[in-house]
Scaffold this active site. Structure first.
Site, PDB file in Angstrom:
ATOM      1  N   CYS A  93       0.841  -1.200   0.000  1.00 51.30           N
ATOM      2  CA  CYS A  93       0.000   0.000   0.000  1.00 51.30           C
ATOM      3  C   CYS A  93       0.878   1.253   0.000  1.00 51.30           C
ATOM      4  O   CYS A  93       1.499   1.574   1.017  1.00 51.30           O
ATOM      5  CB  CYS A  93      -0.909  -0.044   1.232  1.00 51.30           C
ATOM      6  SG  CYS A  93      -1.761   1.494   1.599  1.00 51.30           S
ATOM      7  N   CYS A 147       0.029   3.881   2.623  1.00 52.53           N
ATOM      8  CA  CYS A 147       0.424   3.405   3.962  1.00 52.53           C
ATOM      9  C   CYS A 147       1.872   3.789   4.250  1.00 52.53           C
ATOM     10  O   CYS A 147       2.197   4.287   5.330  1.00 52.53           O
ATOM     11  CB  CYS A 147       0.284   1.885   4.059  1.00 52.53           C
ATOM     12  SG  CYS A 147      -1.382   1.239   3.837  1.00 52.53           S
TER      13      CYS A 147
END
Length: 173
Positions: free
Chosen positions: A70, A73
């Protein structure tokens, strides 16, 4: 196209669509927040021990669900680390719950990003399902009594200021 008084401009249409999308997201967040206590869980840390959410009662807890694949993230992690360092001595704990299948990837990525907060491993996705995750990252703020108070889905630059404000409010109460 007629842009008279009864016909919205393209700018107005975009604003209306944005407001509708925000309302949908807010509705989801409010439903989860209204559910009361944050569901308890126990997960293994990258350090090898176990950590249980309920053992954090009395502290303000941020739970950040993330994955190594991600991009947002990984962008968010340094900001979260600063927040953790800023408030950890004030009764705040941040738990990074990684959902990768491979715990070594999670540990290596956390190390590369300079993460100092505990990273918990949810490779079997039981906790992710418990919290009905649909977005990465997802960040929860839980008050000292274990009540889910704030839910943030996704990450955009500037969210860290919102986190900071919400954490300060929860630490005061």
């Amino acid at each position: 196209m007629n842009n008279g008084p009864s016909s919205p401009t393209s700018h107005q249409r975009r604003s209306l669509i944005g407001a509708a999308l925000a309302a949908c997201t807010l509705g989801t967040a409010r439903a989860a927040i209204g559910s009361g206590k944050a569901p308890d869980f126990t997960l293994r840390t990258t350090e090898g021990g176990n950590m249980r959410l309920q053992e954090q009662r009395g502290r303000v807890v941020m739970v950040n669900f993330w994955a190594t694949w991600c991009g947002p993230c990984k962008i968010e992690m340094p900001h979260l680390n600063k927040i953790y360092e800023k408030y950890r001595s004030s009764g705040f704990v941040l738990l990074g719950v990684n959902i990768d299948d491979n715990p070594a990837n999670a540990a290596n990525t956390a190390t590369k990003l300079g993460v100092t907060f505990p990273v918990l491993l949810d490779g079997d996705k039981k906790v992710s399902r418990l919290y009905d995750l649909s977005t990465m990252p997802t960040t929860l703020l839980i008050d000292r009594d274990g009540q889910l108070r704030h839910l943030h889905k996704g990450y955009r630059e500037g969210y860290e200021q919102t986190y900071d404000q919400q954490i300060r409010e929860l630490l005061k109460s």
